[in-house]
Design an enzyme around this catalytic site. Structure first.
Site, PDB file in Angstrom:
ATOM      1  N   LYS A   1       0.830  -1.213   0.000  1.00 55.63           N
ATOM      2  CA  LYS A   1       0.000   0.000   0.000  1.00 55.63           C
ATOM      3  C   LYS A   1       0.859   1.254   0.000  1.00 55.63           C
ATOM      4  O   LYS A   1       0.508   2.246  -0.627  1.00 55.63           O
ATOM      5  CB  LYS A   1      -0.964   0.006   1.193  1.00 55.63           C
ATOM      6  CG  LYS A   1      -2.101  -1.000   1.046  1.00 55.63           C
ATOM      7  CD  LYS A   1      -3.296  -0.667   1.940  1.00 55.63           C
ATOM      8  CE  LYS A   1      -4.444  -1.631   1.682  1.00 55.63           C
ATOM      9  NZ  LYS A   1      -5.624  -1.361   2.490  1.00 55.63           N
TER      10      LYS A   1
ATOM     11  N   LYS B   1      -4.519  -9.587  -6.292  1.00 50.92           N
ATOM     12  CA  LYS B   1      -5.719 -10.014  -5.559  1.00 50.92           C
ATOM     13  C   LYS B   1      -6.874  -9.057  -5.854  1.00 50.92           C
ATOM     14  O   LYS B   1      -6.632  -7.864  -6.057  1.00 50.92           O
ATOM     15  CB  LYS B   1      -5.427 -10.126  -4.060  1.00 50.92           C
ATOM     16  CG  LYS B   1      -5.907  -8.960  -3.245  1.00 50.92           C
ATOM     17  CD  LYS B   1      -5.807  -9.166  -1.770  1.00 50.92           C
ATOM     18  CE  LYS B   1      -6.184  -7.860  -1.086  1.00 50.92           C
ATOM     19  NZ  LYS B   1      -7.548  -7.688  -0.673  1.00 50.92           N
TER      20      LYS B   1
ATOM     21  N   LYS C   1     -11.139  -3.948  -3.283  1.00 50.12           N
ATOM     22  CA  LYS C   1     -12.183  -2.923  -3.387  1.00 50.12           C
ATOM     23  C   LYS C   1     -11.641  -1.633  -3.954  1.00 50.12           C
ATOM     24  O   LYS C   1     -12.305  -0.900  -4.640  1.00 50.12           O
ATOM     25  CB  LYS C   1     -12.717  -2.575  -1.994  1.00 50.12           C
ATOM     26  CG  LYS C   1     -13.603  -3.599  -1.400  1.00 50.12           C
ATOM     27  CD  LYS C   1     -14.368  -2.950  -0.243  1.00 50.12           C
ATOM     28  CE  LYS C   1     -14.375  -3.867   0.957  1.00 50.12           C
ATOM     29  NZ  LYS C   1     -13.297  -3.618   1.894  1.00 50.12           N
TER      30      LYS C   1
HETATM   31  P1  ATP Z   1      -9.090  -2.595   0.172  1.00 45.35           P
HETATM   32  O1  ATP Z   1      -8.916  -2.789  -1.307  1.00 45.35           O
HETATM   33  O2  ATP Z   1      -9.801  -1.318   0.526  1.00 45.35           O
HETATM   34  O3  ATP Z   1      -7.818  -2.825   0.956  1.00 45.35           O
HETATM   35  P2  ATP Z   1     -10.093  -5.254   0.380  1.00 45.35           P
HETATM   36  O4  ATP Z   1     -10.794  -5.547  -0.884  1.00 45.35           O
HETATM   37  O5  ATP Z   1      -8.722  -5.836   0.559  1.00 45.35           O
HETATM   38  O6  ATP Z   1     -10.112  -3.706   0.642  1.00 45.35           O
HETATM   39  P3  ATP Z   1     -10.931  -5.673   3.138  1.00 45.35           P
HETATM   40  O7  ATP Z   1     -12.059  -4.924   3.703  1.00 45.35           O
HETATM   41  O8  ATP Z   1      -9.572  -5.226   3.475  1.00 45.35           O
HETATM   42  O9  ATP Z   1     -11.051  -5.744   1.546  1.00 45.35           O
HETATM   43  O10 ATP Z   1     -11.101  -7.208   3.511  1.00 45.35           O
HETATM   44  C1  ATP Z   1     -12.210  -7.817   4.147  1.00 45.35           C
HETATM   45  C2  ATP Z   1     -12.014  -9.313   4.171  1.00 45.35           C
HETATM   46  O11 ATP Z   1     -11.996  -9.831   2.843  1.00 45.35           O
HETATM   47  C3  ATP Z   1     -10.680  -9.752   4.801  1.00 45.35           C
HETATM   48  O12 ATP Z   1     -10.895 -10.915   5.574  1.00 45.35           O
HETATM   49  C4  ATP Z   1      -9.806 -10.072   3.638  1.00 45.35           C
HETATM   50  O13 ATP Z   1      -8.826 -11.039   3.936  1.00 45.35           O
HETATM   51  C5  ATP Z   1     -10.834 -10.627   2.652  1.00 45.35           C
HETATM   52  N1  ATP Z   1     -10.387 -10.427   1.264  1.00 45.35           N
HETATM   53  C6  ATP Z   1     -10.084  -9.245   0.689  1.00 45.35           C
HETATM   54  N2  ATP Z   1      -9.733  -9.428  -0.606  1.00 45.35           N
HETATM   55  C7  ATP Z   1      -9.823 -10.768  -0.826  1.00 45.35           C
HETATM   56  C8  ATP Z   1      -9.611 -11.587  -1.981  1.00 45.35           C
HETATM   57  N3  ATP Z   1      -9.246 -11.060  -3.135  1.00 45.35           N
HETATM   58  N4  ATP Z   1      -9.789 -12.914  -1.866  1.00 45.35           N
HETATM   59  C9  ATP Z   1     -10.181 -13.462  -0.682  1.00 45.35           C
HETATM   60  N5  ATP Z   1     -10.407 -12.750   0.436  1.00 45.35           N
HETATM   61  C10 ATP Z   1     -10.239 -11.413   0.373  1.00 45.35           C
END
Ligand code: ATP
Ligand code: LTN
Length: 329
Positions: A113, A195, A198
């Site tokens: 990040k 990965k 969001k």
């Molecule tokens: P950001 O992009 O804002 O960092 P994010 O998409 O990584 O957000 P989080 O809110 O940080 O989402 O994650 C919420 C949950 O979803 C966590 O348990 C995280 O491990 C899981 N998660 C996030 N992205 C993935 C993915 N691509 N595959 C599986 N699990 C995920």
């Protein structure tokens, strides 16, 4: 014997995508009957990178609505907003003072990040894992269901708790990560090396739970694959492997059965079938979401109720930590 306690969190940084759902939220919903459940909308984590205030507020409510639509049951779990329970920031400061900087420098999410944020990177972004440790340790958590990307943070939480307990005497429970076998790392549809996330803004990167059927079809048909043709679970073919894993978790079918089903068929046929599976899996929760948000006060009152229920636990644990350290009068 009392039930084990589960705690997990999700950032209100935009709509939930399939990665969040398959890696985390689906498992929160599935294990609700078995455990004592606390789920947290981590708005303090979200602001470690800039969020437009109006959008953040809207995202918090929408996220709560989606989580209830996914099947979180207010009778069986407490869902609350992190910043509503001030003990999270209080414990973070205490843990900041016991966590070696060297441990923090090893966190891969911070490296990723901060590479993206460059000189805009904040102290909060660096401290993100300690805030997460506070979230977990505040509620005497046994199990932390998360996607693969958060495993390192839960391990750090264990180290932080053990160090504190070793220095000041037993205070915190040591939690365990729970990571699903399939779906723990859903990759971006546009780039299977990254990965699904969001905060990635590229169109076609993620499928959001509230995407319309046509949007889902378009995103899946355009998903990056390779120039081969057979439909097989082969990790070295990252694009098609990712799509097959999504198909596997959503249908619950075995890998052999899926490969057999698509024998002799091409990527186009498989993608069409996958799109329909995704659309049908999301349909019930999309309908439920519309009912839930029809009354905006409903979600708000559930979030308040969630916070009131769990606040006393957090207070007790912070007071115990303060007492151990010798803080206050
Ligand atoms: P950001 O992009 O804002 O960092 P994010 O998409 O990584 O957000 P989080 O809110 O940080 O989402 O994650 C919420 C949950 O979803 C966590 O348990 C995280 O491990 C899981 N998660 C996030 N992205 C993935 C993915 N691509 N595959 C599986 N699990 C995920
Ligand atoms: N950092 C997590 C979100 C999160 C979390 C938590 C997960 C914040 N606090 C406590 C489990 C337990 C993420 O998904 N990025």
């Amino acid at each position: 014997m009392t039930n084990k306690r589960v705690l997990s969190g999700i950032q209100p940084t935009g709509g939930i995508h399939l990665g969040n759902y398959l890696g985390a939220v689906q498992n929160w919903v599935r294990s609700q009957d078995e455990y004592d459940n606390i789920f947290c909308i981590v708005d303090l984590h979200a602001i470690t990178v800039y969020q437009d205030p109006k959008i953040l507020r809207k995202n918090i409510r929408e996220l709560a609505g989606i989580l209830f639509a996914c099947g979180l049951d207010p009778q069986k779990c407490s869902l609350f907003v992190q910043s509503d329970v001030t003990e999270h920031t209080e414990l973070t400061w205490i843990l900041n003072c016991t966590t070696p900087i060297g441990w923090m420098k090893r966190m891969t999410q911070f490296k990723d990040k901060s590479d993206k944020q460059k000189e805009k990177s904040t102290m909060g972004l660096f401290d993100y894992p300690v805030l997460m440790a506070a979230d977990i340790l505040l509620y005497e958590t046994d199990l932390v269901p998360v996607g693969e990307d958060q495993k390192q943070h839960v391990e750090l939480t264990r180290d932080i708790a053990e160090k504190f307990n070793g220095t000041y005497g037993p205070t915190f429970k040591i939690p365990e990560p729970v990571i699903p076998k399939v779906g723990a790392r859903v990759m971006g549809l546009d780039d299977p090396a990254k990965k699904m996330s969001k905060s990635e803004e590229k169109q076609g990167h993620a499928i959001f739970l509230l995407d319309e059927p046509d949007v889902i079809r378009k995103k899946i048909m355009r998903a990056t694959t390779d120039s081969l043709t057979t439909i097989q679970f082969d990790e070295s073919r990252a694009g098609i492997y990712n799509l097959l894993c999504i198909y596997q978790v959503l249908t619950g079918e075995g890998r052999d059965a899926i490969e057999k089903h698509f024998e002799g068929k091409g990527y186009g046929d498989f993608k069409k079938a996958l799109a329909e599976v995704v659309i049908e899996s999301l349909r019930p929760l999309q309908e439920k979401y519309q009912q839930i948000i029809a009354d905006p006060h409903y979600v708000e009152s559930l979030l308040k109720q969630g916070a009131s229920k769990i606040r006393p636990i957090a207070r007790r644990v912070v007071d115990a930590a303060k007492d151990r350290i010798g803080l206050g009068l």
